[in-house]
Design an enzyme around this catalytic site. Structure first.
Site, short mmCIF file in Angstrom:
data_model
loop_
_atom_site.label_atom_id
_atom_site.label_comp_id
_atom_site.label_asym_id
_atom_site.label_seq_id
_atom_site.Cartn_x
_atom_site.Cartn_y
_atom_site.Cartn_z
N ASP A 445 6.44 -13.47 -8.15
CA ASP A 445 5.93 -12.29 -8.83
C ASP A 445 4.83 -11.64 -8.01
OD1 ASP A 445 5.69 -10.41 -10.84
OD2 ASP A 445 5.37 -11.87 -12.45
N ASP A 513 10.41 -6.01 -17.13
CA ASP A 513 9.83 -6.84 -18.19
C ASP A 513 10.31 -6.41 -19.56
OD1 ASP A 513 8.43 -8.43 -16.43
OD2 ASP A 513 6.52 -7.42 -16.71
#
Length: 693
Positions: A445, A513
């Site tokens: 990430d 997301d």
């Protein structure tokens, strides 16, 4: 072998792909001029440049327009020499051809600088790869812009552009609009590819559709800041130029140094936007992603179930439930390390929290493997919390500018991986973590943009905008070389780092997301313009959705996520036995259709406005996923016409046993048996049948 030739009497180079041709030639001043990009031809006609005026200079489009002379459009190359002079004047210095790789060498007529234009073609794709190298053999050169390539369209009555825009939780939104008579800049100044824009651009004459029409499209293989400038002049000429970096940056080339840009690839097709996407998908599988023949495993990620409340007992219980469903890869998300009980602390301290994992991660990894699943872990190697042991020991390791504050976003700062010591430390802890815990998968990430992107004390501080991204690539490459079984997912707060550069060393991308299935239909539609389903991470999460609070049926959530690399992200401890049973059945169905979804040719199918659908053609199979988020009473969707079906064949529905004519499916369409109500969806798996059977 790739077909690439030089015609010396015309000083012309002709590049052939399976279906297209590209041609350039030298003019009398040794500028490399663009001649043709489009349908395959034998020899392009060399036209005399259009007459100029006293206010402008005649001349056709250049392959990489450099600053200098009476040229007033966007310059893809801008340099300043040690004596303060700007601009270039070229002298042709030869070329060489190595299989499908053409290099055209140009020297400045006065300064010791060489620019090489690179072209590479393959015999299995119409994608042309282009990039640029600049070599300095004299005093220092300040490089203010060095694009990878410039592209030129043939003249058409009109022009339309397609591009992707968005933000966090709303990535990859397709926009299609006329090209203005102006300079239009697409860019990211964030140090990442970004959620807001993507370095993919498609141009057409305004008449192209999904299955017909001329489309020219390009994609930059770069994961840092980037810039693409599209220029349409009042006379109707359209060009665009793109590469790494953004305005305001300057890189210094010392004596003997070479600057190499990332690949900026281009594709022409006369088969519409669908054919363009399928060509990009095939190219990505054949020439970009590391393991294209593999199917991506069904994964479970613990984030939405636990947040930061991560411990061995809870993860073990989730792993057992995931294994029951048929999950193949179990991924522990954020919260397993240091003092990471929230996003305020611990980032950078990459050792298991001793209270949560008293014996480290190895017992959990062993249990996951015993259950028959691969073991994965979330990491964020480029970031650090100021409240961490790492930052307290090395505050100079982050991007910062002298005499300025350090802006925190998400309570974190960015490590400067352009520093060799920081990059070496980062590779060392990742290598140790993977080795000690037998990790199969990393979710890499990067949740934050660059701010205060300085490097105090460094002679060329703007170099970090290039070298940080290169260091990320190098660390990933070293990890994969040292651990051949390791697979990596690229993530940046969702889809903030999705490009052909990162996909050359990762296996899939976390698309967004936002896991709301209704929103995901649009996100996935935009993502599919360039990227294949094989690399598109797509999860089934809880209802109501954590981002939108929308309630949707489990079947609908699965059918949307089945259009990519399927994952599960809900809190399985709250799912009923009926939901767990239905999920296990749907996962089994996905595994049956997975080869077609991940390896097949994708066809975005045009519905009647109430539904969206995609079909995947693979060997003797055709899989349809159709979604109808809402519809007025009495307005069931019309039959769906299946492009990609062989009209001469017959197909059997594996669920109903009904045999359909391919010609009828293409022309009249397939009746879809949607359940009643909103958020309805259908999966149809067709298999070609032998007429003699």
């Amino acid at each position: 072998m790739p077909d690439l030739r030089y015609v010396p009497e015309q000083r012309l180079w002709l590049l052939h792909t399976p279906s297209t041709s590209y041609a350039v030639a030298l003019d009398d001043d040794d500028n490399v001029r663009h001649l043709h990009w489009g349908a395959r031809l034998t020899t392009p006609a060399i036209r005399e440049p259009a007459a100029g005026s006293s206010f402008d200079t005649a001349g056709g489009p250049r392959e990489l327009d450099a600053e200098g002379g009476a040229r007033f459009g966007p310059a893809g190359l801008q340099v300043r020499f040690a004596d303060g002079s700007r601009g270039v004047e070229w002298r042709y210095a030869g070329h060489d051809i190595d299989a499908g790789h053409l290099r055209i060498h140009l020297d400045d007529r006065h300064h010791p600088m060489r620019v090489t234009l690179h072209y590479r073609v393959h015999d299995d794709t119409d994608v042309i790869e282009r990039w640029t190298t600049v070599t300095n053999s004299g005093g220092p050169i300040a490089v203010q812009r060095c694009d990878s390539a410039s592209w030129t369209l043939p003249q058409r009555p009109g022009y339309r552009m397609s591009h992707l825009v968005g933000g966090w939780n709303s990535e990859f939104r397709l926009r299609r609009t006329d090209v203005p008579v102006a300079e239009t800049v697409f860019t990211s100044r964030r140090g990442m590819t970004s959620h807001q824009a993507n370095p993919w651009l498609a141009l057409d004459d305004g008449a192209a559709a999904e299955e017909h029409g001329e489309v020219w499209s390009t994609a930059l293989a770069w994961s840092g800041s980037w810039r693409i400038t599209l220029h349409r002049d009042p006379a109707g000429h359209v060009t665009w130029t793109g590469g790494p970096g953004h305005e305001g940056l300057t890189w210094t080339l010392g004596t003997g140094e070479t600057l190499e840009t990332p690949v900026y690839a281009g594709l022409y097709t006369d088969g519409g936007f669908g054919a363009a996407s399928r060509a990009w998908h095939a190219y990505t599988r054949r020439h970009v992603v590391p393991h294209p023949a593999e199917v991506r495993p069904v994964l479970y990620n613990s984030w939405e179930a636990t947040g930061f409340d991560v411990d061995e007992a809870g993860q073990t219980a989730l792993a057992a439930k995931a294994a029951r469903l048929g999950v193949e890869l179990f991924v522990v998300d954020d919260g397993w390390f240091g003092e990471r009980v929230s996003d305020h602390a611990g980032l950078g301290d990459w050792t298991p929290n001793p209270d949560r994992f008293p014996h480290g991660l190895r017992p959990l990894a062993d249990e996951v493997h015993r259950l028959g699943m691969l073991f994965g872990l979330w990491v964020e190697p480029e970031m650090v919390n100021p409240d961490s042991d790492l930052y307290r020991a090395h505050p100079d390791w982050v991007l910062h500018t002298a005499h300025r504050g350090r802006t925190e976003m998400r309570n974190q700062l960015v490590l400067n991986l352009a520093r060799p010591d920081t990059a070496a430390w980062t590779h060392a802890w990742l290598d140790r973590l993977v080795t000690d815990n037998d990790i199969d998968f990393l979710k890499w990430d990067a949740n934050r943009a660059f701010t205060e992107a300085g490097w105090p004390g460094h002679a060329d501080p703007d170099r970090l905008w290039l070298d940080h991204t290169r260091a990320v690539y190098q660390i990933m490459d070293r990890l994969r070389a040292g651990h051949p079984g390791l697979r990596i997912e690229a993530c940046s707060g969702g889809g903030g780092r999705a490009d052909l550069g990162i996909l050359a060393r990762t296996d899939q991308v976390w698309t967004s997301d936002n896991t709301d299935p209704v929103d995901r239909i649009g996100i996935q539609h935009g993502f599919s313009q360039l990227f294949p389903a094989q690399v598109m991470g797509a999860w089934v999460t809880d209802s109501p959705n954590v981002a939108t609070a929308r309630r949707t049926p489990l079947r609908f959530r699965f059918h949307v996520a089945m259009a990519g690399a399927l994952g599960i992200g809900g809190d399985l401890t709250t799912w009923s036995e009926d939901e767990l049973k239905e999920a296990a059945e749907l996962i089994e169905v996905y595994k049956r259709i997975r080869p077609a979804v991940q390896h097949g040719a994708a066809h975005r199918l045009t519905g009647d406005g109430t539904l969206s659908a995609v079909g995947y053609s693979y060997e003797d199979q055709f899989v349809v996923l159709a979604w109808c988020p809402s519809r007025p009473f009495g307005h069931d969707p019309a039959p769906l016409r299946l492009t990609g079906i062989d009209p001469a064949a017959e197909y059997r529905d594996t669920d109903t046993g009904v045999v359909h004519s391919g010609a009828v499916l293409r022309q009249s369409g397939l009746d879809l048996d949607f359940p009643q109500g909103d958020h309805a969806s259908v999966l149809v798996h067709l298999v070609r049948v032998d007429r003699k059977g």
